[in-house]
Enzyme design. Structure first.
Site, PDB file in Angstrom:
ATOM      1  N   CYS A   2       4.726  20.397 -20.084  1.00 54.41           N
ATOM      2  CA  CYS A   2       4.841  18.960 -20.688  1.00 54.41           C
ATOM      3  C   CYS A   2       6.013  17.959 -19.436  1.00 54.41           C
ATOM      4  CB  CYS A   2       4.855  18.364 -21.811  1.00 54.41           C
ATOM      5  SG  CYS A   2       3.952  19.241 -22.214  1.00 54.41           S
ATOM      6  N   ARG A  27       5.690  19.934 -12.449  1.00 60.21           N
ATOM      7  CA  ARG A  27       6.400  20.944 -14.248  1.00 60.21           C
ATOM      8  C   ARG A  27       5.079  21.293 -14.032  1.00 60.21           C
ATOM      9  NH1 ARG A  27      10.904  19.145 -16.868  1.00 60.21           N
ATOM     10  NH2 ARG A  27      10.204  20.212 -19.128  1.00 60.21           N
ATOM     11  N   TRP A  74       0.952  19.427 -20.633  1.00 60.54           N
ATOM     12  CA  TRP A  74      -0.330  20.828 -20.349  1.00 60.54           C
ATOM     13  C   TRP A  74      -0.252  20.984 -21.702  1.00 60.54           C
ATOM     14  CZ3 TRP A  74       0.299  24.369 -16.630  1.00 60.54           C
ATOM     15  CH2 TRP A  74      -0.202  25.449 -16.213  1.00 60.54           C
ATOM     16  N   ASN A 100       7.108  17.124 -26.270  1.00 62.81           N
ATOM     17  CA  ASN A 100       7.376  18.645 -26.215  1.00 62.81           C
ATOM     18  C   ASN A 100       7.756  19.615 -26.745  1.00 62.81           C
ATOM     19  OD1 ASN A 100       7.208  17.412 -23.008  1.00 62.81           O
ATOM     20  ND2 ASN A 100       8.664  17.293 -22.572  1.00 62.81           N
ATOM     21  N   GLY A 101       6.873  20.999 -26.686  1.00 60.65           N
ATOM     22  CA  GLY A 101       7.567  21.540 -27.696  1.00 60.65           C
ATOM     23  C   GLY A 101       6.051  21.782 -28.780  1.00 60.65           C
ATOM     24  N   GLU A 480       7.693  40.749  -5.150  1.00 56.28           N
ATOM     25  CA  GLU A 480       7.518  39.380  -4.928  1.00 56.28           C
ATOM     26  C   GLU A 480       7.497  38.738  -3.887  1.00 56.28           C
ATOM     27  OE1 GLU A 480       9.328  36.689  -6.545  1.00 56.28           O
ATOM     28  OE2 GLU A 480       9.235  34.948  -5.359  1.00 56.28           O
ATOM     29  N   LYS A 484       3.920  35.966  -5.537  1.00 58.48           N
ATOM     30  CA  LYS A 484       3.894  34.863  -4.638  1.00 58.48           C
ATOM     31  C   LYS A 484       2.055  34.567  -4.036  1.00 58.48           C
ATOM     32  CE  LYS A 484       6.552  32.428  -4.986  1.00 58.48           C
ATOM     33  NZ  LYS A 484       7.497  32.899  -5.628  1.00 58.48           N
ATOM     34  N   GLU A 487       0.265  34.160  -7.320  1.00 60.42           N
ATOM     35  CA  GLU A 487       0.546  32.345  -7.600  1.00 60.42           C
ATOM     36  C   GLU A 487      -0.954  31.530  -7.278  1.00 60.42           C
ATOM     37  OE1 GLU A 487       5.086  32.467  -7.547  1.00 60.42           O
ATOM     38  OE2 GLU A 487       4.863  32.244  -9.687  1.00 60.42           O
ATOM     39  N   HIS A 503       0.042  59.245  -6.101  1.00 62.80           N
ATOM     40  CA  HIS A 503      -0.141  58.887  -7.835  1.00 62.80           C
ATOM     41  C   HIS A 503      -0.912  57.976  -8.272  1.00 62.80           C
ATOM     42  CE1 HIS A 503       3.296  61.609  -7.683  1.00 62.80           C
ATOM     43  NE2 HIS A 503       3.545  60.658  -6.685  1.00 62.80           N
ATOM     44  N   LYS A 602       5.844  25.011 -14.196  1.00 63.23           N
ATOM     45  CA  LYS A 602       7.194  24.840 -13.429  1.00 63.23           C
ATOM     46  C   LYS A 602       8.513  26.091 -14.116  1.00 63.23           C
ATOM     47  CE  LYS A 602      10.485  25.000  -9.546  1.00 63.23           C
ATOM     48  NZ  LYS A 602       9.748  26.536  -8.734  1.00 63.23           N
TER      49      LYS A 602
HETATM   50  C1  G6P Z   1       7.410  29.754 -14.291  1.00 64.60           C
HETATM   51  C2  G6P Z   1       7.449  29.930 -13.078  1.00 64.60           C
HETATM   52  C3  G6P Z   1       7.955  30.302 -11.388  1.00 64.60           C
HETATM   53  C4  G6P Z   1       9.407  31.301 -12.146  1.00 64.60           C
HETATM   54  C5  G6P Z   1       9.111  31.743 -14.218  1.00 64.60           C
HETATM   55  C6  G6P Z   1      10.600  31.792 -14.417  1.00 64.60           C
HETATM   56  O1  G6P Z   1       6.720  31.647 -14.700  1.00 64.60           O
HETATM   57  O2  G6P Z   1       6.208  29.805 -12.253  1.00 64.60           O
HETATM   58  O3  G6P Z   1       8.163  30.304 -10.299  1.00 64.60           O
HETATM   59  O4  G6P Z   1       9.761  32.296 -11.622  1.00 64.60           O
HETATM   60  O5  G6P Z   1       8.432  30.802 -14.523  1.00 64.60           O
HETATM   61  O6  G6P Z   1      11.467  30.746 -14.104  1.00 64.60           O
HETATM   62  P1  G6P Z   1      12.890  30.491 -14.138  1.00 64.60           P
HETATM   63  O7  G6P Z   1      13.068  28.475 -14.151  1.00 64.60           O
HETATM   64  O8  G6P Z   1      13.244  31.036 -15.446  1.00 64.60           O
HETATM   65  O9  G6P Z   1      13.344  30.851 -12.807  1.00 64.60           O
END
Ligand code: G6P
Length: 607
Positions: A2, A27, A74, A100-101, A480, A484, A487, A503, A602
């Site tokens: 949010c 976000r 959100w 938020n929260g 990674e 990606k 995601e 395995h 985000k």
């Molecule tokens: C969320 C985002 C990811 C990010 C992760 C950690 O899941 O979608 O892209 O890697 O948070 O975020 P940070 O801000 O702690 O790197």
């Protein structure tokens, strides 16, 4: 998650708030809303879906006023609906809040205080709005203070009342809030991005603080009414760096930012002649550094894969046993920590709730706790006893790219710095630094492969699943790359250390199951080659990331991405970029919302 934006000043609030909401879109959100006071009454408009839906709804309306609050929601409590969108009102629209929260004791509060109050949403926030209304006796600041004394949970909130039209009241506990200081105008937001266009002077609220803001200034106090003095900070991010700059998506722009921002991460932090690095923010004496017996890297998502590369670097260069822990696991595991343990939190946003909680746990247990953070002034930057900004600039696509490479840059510099205290020779340190300085040019060579990688992505976009393989330092790269892809393209994928295939994962191989393997020329090259041959023998289509000039792998590959050579430890800085582009083009080809993938946020500020 949010996002909050508030404005109080002399200008019309509506365009400022709607533009601010657009800056918060990155976000992640599912609905949005705005409330504006014209000095007499409050107008409140909300809509499900994108900010454009809200903007369309607002178009035929005439809403004027120089004070207002707005929010991107959100969903947590209650589904996605207009009624559940913020701002929430108490019994009437005279009192509105954005929040938020999570209010954990919202059921108890409802039973104890809200008899006779009619609720229109399923949110915890609405209960908070009614609670403030119950305590309201003509002074909004005091009503917020009294209500928050009853609350258990987390909040970043802003409240507004029609009877006090020249006032916004904000409070923070566990969810960030920043005041932007302009000329006779103030902004309030959950991060600095919506205010960069207006001001660079900001004041970060800390947990337990309440701010009363009028066009004439602001006063900060705590829950016990004790006033708090704060100093403002300057944000050096500019508005242009938070724009797409001609790229179709923020993600692509951020991938292409990497050569430039990588230098921002290392500039002034290395000494080529002495083959060493110096990150002053560590705030440790040489004696304290010598006594470190263990390093723990705590992170979530992409930052945790960057941390795995950091582990290789720290162990290999400095010989210090290093663990990587996903923060959500670490915090509940009763981890073993002593005074010779150095814990780093690694986070782009510096606001990830699990990482923050894990760091607090480590601090309680006596470790040295430091942060490697991108967002200036974020909670992690302020709560740790030192650390390093990664200087990637604003990263707005949900999927992290340039922050990842800058996390690697800082982790490698730390490994060199600790390494030079013990087993790393000056000559090797110097070679590493020299190789780091060549990275931006080599990144540009990888970026020049963009069109070719796009063609490969188009070819495999309809795959039901994919496997990413790597060994050694390229195993985290495979993790990674797979992360990606899933995601943003929603193609299921897994990453495996290539030596582990026999395995289990070998059972998946076959003509309909493509494999992307990283087989760059390093000490595990021959081992990797045998693994790739096994994949080939089982007829899986093979995409290889190989070193320029290595013609010998072409007989194995269906498609090859040739990347420039570098020192083994630095390979992730180049190889990952190829995989970022592969994921990006796969997602675009499938018509995905690349910058805002479904169900992801985000900045994950709740557990
Ligand atoms: C969320 C985002 C990811 C990010 C992760 C950690 O899941 O979608 O892209 O890697 O948070 O975020 P940070 O801000 O702690 O790197």
């Amino acid at each position: 998650m949010c996002g909050i934006i508030g404005y109080i000043g002399k200008k019309q609030a509506l365009p400022i708030l709607v533009n601010g909401l657009r800056r918060l879109e990155y976000r992640g959100y599912d609905s949005a809303g705005v409330a504006i006071s014209d000095g007499k009454k409050v107008a409140r408009v909300r809509a499900m879906g994108k900010i454009d839906e809200l903007a369309n709804k607002l178009k035929p309306m005439t809403i004027s006023g120089t004070v207002g609050i707005a929010h991107t929601r959100w969903a947590t409590h209650g589904g996605v609906s207009e009624d559940n969108a913020h701002p929430h009102a108490a019994c009437t629209d005279d009192l509105v809040i954005v929040h938020n929260g999570i209010i954990e004791n919202y059921r108890e509060l409802k039973d104890k205080f809200l008899k006779g109050h009619e609720l229109k949403s399923q949110t915890d926030t609405e209960i908070l709005a009614h609670l403030i209304e119950i305590f309201y006796k003509g002074n909004l600041t005091e009503a917020v203070r009294a209500a928050l004394k009853e609350v258990r949970g987390t909040y970043g909130l802003v409240a507004m009342h029609s009877a006090e039209p020249d006032k916004l009241v904000a409070a923070r506990l566990g969810s960030p809030l920043v005041i932007g200081v302009g000329d006779d105008e103030y902004f309030l937001a959950s991060d600095t991005s919506p205010m960069l266009a207006h001001t660079k002077e900001v004041v970060f609220l800390d947990d337990g603080e309440i701010a009363e803001i009028t066009p004439a200034g602001f006063k900060i106090s705590n829950l016990n009414s004790k006033s708090v003095d704060k100093v403002s900070s300057k944000i050096d991010w500019d508005e242009a760096s938070a724009q797409k700059q001609g790229f179709p998506h923020f993600m692509l722009k951020e991938i292409f930012d990497q050569p430039a921002v990588f230098m921002d991460a290392i500039r002034g932090r290395y000494n080529l002649a002495e083959g060493t690095a110096h990150l002053g923010g560590l705030n440790m004496t040489i004696e304290q550094m010598h006594k470190i017996r263990r390093v723990i890297l705590l992170a979530c998502g992409t930052a945790s894969y960057a941390s795995l590369v950091g582990k290789y670097a720290m162990e290999r260069l400095a010989g210090i046993p290093t663990e990587v822990d996903v923060a959500s696991e670490f915090r509940y595991r009763d981890p073993i920590i002593d005074h010779h343990t150095l814990v780093f939190g690694i986070s782009q946003s510096g606001e990830t709730a699990d990482t923050l909680a894990a760091l607090r746990e480590a601090k309680r247990k006596g470790a040295y706790v430091r942060g490697i953070v991108n967002v200036i002034g974020s909670t992690m930057a302020r709560e740790t006893d030192g650390g390093t900004y990664m200087h990637a600039g604003p990263e707005l696509a949900v999927a992290s790219t340039k922050a990842y490479t800058n996390m690697l840059a800082v982790l490698i510099l730390y490994a060199i710095q600790f390494g030079r205290l013990n087993r790393l020779t000056e000559a090797t340190g110097e070679r590493l630094i020299a190789a780091l300085l060549e990275i931006p040019e080599k990144m540009k060579e990888v970026l020049a492969l963009n069109d070719g990688i796009k063609k490969i992505a188009m070819k495999y976009k309809d795959s039901a699943g994919m496997l990413f393989l790597g060994r050694g330092v390229n195993y985290p790269v495979a993790l990674e790359g797979s992360h990606k892809l899933k995601e943003i393209s929603y193609i299921h994928s897994e990453a495996y250390p290539a030596g582990e295939m026999k395995h289990g994962a070998n059972a998946l191989l076959g003509p309909n199951f493509p494999v992307l393997a990283i087989i760059t020329k390093n000490q595990l090259y021959e081992k990797m080659r045998s693994n790739v041959e096994e994949v080939k023998a089982r007829y899986s289509p093979l995409i290889l990331v190989a070193t320029v000039g290595d013609e010998s792998v072409s007989e194995l590959a269906d498609d090859i991405i040739y990347v420039p050579p570098t020192m083994e430890l630095l390979e992730p800085l180049l190889n990952t970029i190829a995989l970022q582009l592969f994921a990006y083009h796969s997602a675009v080809a499938l018509g995905r919302d690349v910058d805002r993938p479904r169900n992801l946020a985000k900045s994950v500020t709740v557990e």
